[in-house]
Design an enzyme around this catalytic site. Structure first.
Site, PDB file in Angstrom:
ATOM      1  N   GLN A 142     -30.995  46.899 -46.615  1.00 53.48           N
ATOM      2  CA  GLN A 142     -31.481  46.879 -45.235  1.00 53.48           C
ATOM      3  C   GLN A 142     -32.911  46.346 -45.215  1.00 53.48           C
ATOM      4  O   GLN A 142     -33.648  46.474 -46.180  1.00 53.48           O
ATOM      5  CB  GLN A 142     -31.454  48.293 -44.640  1.00 53.48           C
ATOM      6  CG  GLN A 142     -32.199  49.296 -45.486  1.00 53.48           C
ATOM      7  CD  GLN A 142     -32.155  50.714 -44.918  1.00 53.48           C
ATOM      8  OE1 GLN A 142     -31.518  50.957 -43.899  1.00 53.48           O
ATOM      9  NE2 GLN A 142     -32.830  51.632 -45.564  1.00 53.48           N
ATOM     10  N   TYR A 177     -39.255  36.115 -58.166  1.00 53.61           N
ATOM     11  CA  TYR A 177     -39.810  35.905 -56.817  1.00 53.61           C
ATOM     12  C   TYR A 177     -40.584  37.144 -56.360  1.00 53.61           C
ATOM     13  O   TYR A 177     -41.761  37.050 -55.991  1.00 53.61           O
ATOM     14  CB  TYR A 177     -38.662  35.600 -55.857  1.00 53.61           C
ATOM     15  CG  TYR A 177     -39.089  35.274 -54.441  1.00 53.61           C
ATOM     16  CD1 TYR A 177     -39.594  34.012 -54.116  1.00 53.61           C
ATOM     17  CD2 TYR A 177     -38.954  36.208 -53.418  1.00 53.61           C
ATOM     18  CE1 TYR A 177     -39.965  33.693 -52.812  1.00 53.61           C
ATOM     19  CE2 TYR A 177     -39.321  35.902 -52.113  1.00 53.61           C
ATOM     20  CZ  TYR A 177     -39.820  34.640 -51.811  1.00 53.61           C
ATOM     21  OH  TYR A 177     -40.184  34.331 -50.519  1.00 53.61           O
ATOM     22  N   SER A 196     -28.731  29.363 -42.440  1.00 55.88           N
ATOM     23  CA  SER A 196     -28.324  27.962 -42.577  1.00 55.88           C
ATOM     24  C   SER A 196     -26.934  27.867 -43.209  1.00 55.88           C
ATOM     25  O   SER A 196     -26.120  27.035 -42.806  1.00 55.88           O
ATOM     26  CB  SER A 196     -29.362  27.170 -43.372  1.00 55.88           C
ATOM     27  OG  SER A 196     -29.723  27.852 -44.541  1.00 55.88           O
TER      28      SER A 196
HETATM   29  P1  NAD Z   1     -39.104  26.192 -48.488  1.00 52.47           P
HETATM   30  O1  NAD Z   1     -38.401  26.286 -49.805  1.00 52.47           O
HETATM   31  O2  NAD Z   1     -38.502  25.393 -47.399  1.00 52.47           O
HETATM   32  O3  NAD Z   1     -40.594  25.653 -48.692  1.00 52.47           O
HETATM   33  C1  NAD Z   1     -41.345  25.840 -49.865  1.00 52.47           C
HETATM   34  C2  NAD Z   1     -42.104  24.550 -50.138  1.00 52.47           C
HETATM   35  O4  NAD Z   1     -42.910  24.724 -51.323  1.00 52.47           O
HETATM   36  C3  NAD Z   1     -41.180  23.372 -50.416  1.00 52.47           C
HETATM   37  O5  NAD Z   1     -41.611  22.246 -49.676  1.00 52.47           O
HETATM   38  C4  NAD Z   1     -41.311  23.152 -51.914  1.00 52.47           C
HETATM   39  O6  NAD Z   1     -41.042  21.828 -52.299  1.00 52.47           O
HETATM   40  C5  NAD Z   1     -42.743  23.574 -52.145  1.00 52.47           C
HETATM   41  N1  NAD Z   1     -43.029  23.991 -53.538  1.00 52.47           N
HETATM   42  C6  NAD Z   1     -42.302  24.805 -54.318  1.00 52.47           C
HETATM   43  N2  NAD Z   1     -42.894  24.947 -55.516  1.00 52.47           N
HETATM   44  C7  NAD Z   1     -44.022  24.197 -55.483  1.00 52.47           C
HETATM   45  C8  NAD Z   1     -45.053  23.927 -56.427  1.00 52.47           C
HETATM   46  N3  NAD Z   1     -45.036  24.466 -57.648  1.00 52.47           N
HETATM   47  N4  NAD Z   1     -46.059  23.088 -56.056  1.00 52.47           N
HETATM   48  C9  NAD Z   1     -46.083  22.525 -54.828  1.00 52.47           C
HETATM   49  N5  NAD Z   1     -45.127  22.759 -53.890  1.00 52.47           N
HETATM   50  C10 NAD Z   1     -44.112  23.580 -54.221  1.00 52.47           C
HETATM   51  O7  NAD Z   1     -39.336  27.703 -48.011  1.00 52.47           O
HETATM   52  P2  NAD Z   1     -39.984  28.285 -46.677  1.00 52.47           P
HETATM   53  O8  NAD Z   1     -38.974  29.137 -46.024  1.00 52.47           O
HETATM   54  O9  NAD Z   1     -40.636  27.216 -45.897  1.00 52.47           O
HETATM   55  O10 NAD Z   1     -41.077  29.272 -47.292  1.00 52.47           O
HETATM   56  C11 NAD Z   1     -42.461  28.940 -47.297  1.00 52.47           C
HETATM   57  C12 NAD Z   1     -43.242  30.109 -47.855  1.00 52.47           C
HETATM   58  O11 NAD Z   1     -43.042  31.273 -47.049  1.00 52.47           O
HETATM   59  C13 NAD Z   1     -42.838  30.499 -49.282  1.00 52.47           C
HETATM   60  O12 NAD Z   1     -43.998  30.861 -50.009  1.00 52.47           O
HETATM   61  C14 NAD Z   1     -41.961  31.706 -49.088  1.00 52.47           C
HETATM   62  O13 NAD Z   1     -42.005  32.569 -50.185  1.00 52.47           O
HETATM   63  C15 NAD Z   1     -42.583  32.344 -47.845  1.00 52.47           C
HETATM   64  N6  NAD Z   1     -41.601  33.179 -47.133  1.00 52.47           N
HETATM   65  C16 NAD Z   1     -40.636  32.571 -46.372  1.00 52.47           C
HETATM   66  C17 NAD Z   1     -39.692  33.372 -45.733  1.00 52.47           C
HETATM   67  C18 NAD Z   1     -38.618  32.797 -44.860  1.00 52.47           C
HETATM   68  O14 NAD Z   1     -37.763  33.536 -44.410  1.00 52.47           O
HETATM   69  N7  NAD Z   1     -38.615  31.512 -44.550  1.00 52.47           N
HETATM   70  C19 NAD Z   1     -39.732  34.766 -45.887  1.00 52.47           C
HETATM   71  C20 NAD Z   1     -40.725  35.319 -46.693  1.00 52.47           C
HETATM   72  C21 NAD Z   1     -41.661  34.513 -47.301  1.00 52.47           C
END
Ligand code: NAD
Ligand code: UDP
Length: 323
Positions: free
Chosen positions: A281, A150, A194
């Site tokens: 942290q 990741y 969650s």
């Molecule tokens: P999530 O897992 O709920 O959403 C990710 C989505 O991407 C899902 O709907 C999944 O089915 C889809 N996905 C995964 N691989 C795929 C692929 N190969 N092709 C098409 N779709 C694909 O996670 P989230 O929290 O909504 O995160 C969304 C984005 O934000 C991610 O890129 C994540 O790295 C980034 N992010 C989120 C957080 C957080 O705290 N929520 C923090 C840092 C970065």
């Protein structure tokens, strides 16, 4: 004379996920046409089913590791599992999603001259020695550990974004997102907010990994989406990277106590082993975001955001056993 529609055609990859579905909501409400692309690895149709009847909304099942040929004006690239248990389930696919996914979406953006935003992460800082984290910090990331698929995937995606920007003059935006929570996280998501809420509502033990002294800074989803929209609207001379998050910092023990208090649960805390390379942290320095995003600042305090998230899970868990 024919009137051209001022609304944009916007692609959201990962649009059926937690953040992506909230982003689709905001874009549709603003009058845009949205193409949601998702392979449903961690996302669900339930998150976007309310949008399906809208003529502004289109859903495509597609894996971003394969090329995509569509015509759009803007791209929000969110496709990637974000929870450690899910991105570690198939680590090779996780790296492919970040790296091949970025290459495919950047190639698409180049062909149609679309502006493109990358959902990057605070994980690019790894287990940081600089606190709070500023964008200039290069990070401390293990390249061969269980989080590397990741962390390094996201770091390589940032490299690709900046090389397309320098080499092909592509209009890019890189958002470094810190831990974000809220309604539509999956009940089995595995991330801490969650997990604790679902455990508390079910009266199960609350799983503290390690001694619970490690800290995170939690941003409520609405504040995060507002910042992403504002970032996309900034001028072409501001590619980022920019930290987006809420600087309020809490230990996992403090979070567990808050969740118990707000749910009125009788759950007990249990200790579990600390996963490898778990950062000790994390807190964003958000000065750059505050300077460039038109007065943006996170407005939802943890208690209020937890309250809304608890209400969501409470309804979900009481509504269906399958949730
Ligand atoms: P999530 O897992 O709920 O959403 C990710 C989505 O991407 C899902 O709907 C999944 O089915 C889809 N996905 C995964 N691989 C795929 C692929 N190969 N092709 C098409 N779709 C694909 O996670 P989230 O929290 O909504 O995160 C969304 C984005 O934000 C991610 O890129 C994540 O790295 C980034 N992010 C989120 C957080 C957080 O705290 N929520 C923090 C840092 C970065
Ligand atoms: N964590 C925990 N119990 C859980 C899930 C996570 O104590 O049931 C801890 C985890 O070890 C980490 C923090 O909570 O220190 C945040 O974990 P999460 O998976 O939410 O995100 P990340 O580590 O990627 O910030």
């Amino acid at each position: 004379m024919r009137q051209y529609n001022p609304s944009k055609r916007i692609l959201v990859t990962g649009g059926a996920g937690f953040l992506g579905s909230h982003l689709c909501d905001r874009l549709i409400a603003a009058g845009h046409d949205v193409l949601c692309v998702d392979n449903f690895f961690t996302g669900t149709k339930r998150n976007i089913e309310h949008l399906l009847p809208s003529p502004q909304f289109e859903l495509m099942r597609h894996d971003v590791t394969f090329p995509l040929y569509v015509e759009v004006d803007e791209i929000f690239n969110l496709a990637c599992p974000a929870s450690p248990i899910h991105y570690q389930h198939d680590p090779v696919q996780t790296t492919k999603t970040s790296v091949h996914g970025a290459i495919n979406m950047l190639g698409l953006a180049k062909r149609v001259r679309a502006k493109i935003l990358q959902a990057s992460t605070s994980e690019v800082y790894g287990d940081p020695e600089i606190h709070p984290q500023v964008e200039q910090y290069w990070g401390r990331v293990n390249p061969i550990g269980i989080r590397s698929c990741y962390d390094e995937g996201k770091r390589c995606a940032e490299t690709l974004f900046f090389d397309y920007h320098r080499q092909h003059k592509l209009r890019i935006k890189v958002a470094r997102i810190f831990n974000t929570y809220g309604p539509r996280m999956h009940t089995n998501d595995g991330r801490v907010v969650s997990n604790f809420i679902v455990q508390a509502l079910r009266g199960q033990d609350i799983t503290i990994y390690g001694d619970g002294s490690q800290t995170r800074s939690f941003c409520y989803v609405d504040d995060l989406i507002e910042a992403m929209l504002r970032l996309m609207a900034t001028g072409d001379d501001f590619p980022g990277p920019v930290n987006i998050g809420n600087p309020g910092e809490f230990s996992m023990l403090e979070l567990a106590e808050k969740v118990i208090e707000l749910t009125g649960s009788r759950s007990k805390l249990v200790r579990m082993p600390l996963p490898a390379d778990d950062p000790k942290q994390r807190r964003p320095d958000i000065s750059l975001a505050q300077e460039h995003l038109g007065g943006w600042t996170p407005r939802t305090q943890l208690d209020e955001g937890l309250g809304k998230t608890i209400a969501y899970f409470d309804q979900l868990l009481s509504g269906t056993q399958a949730a």
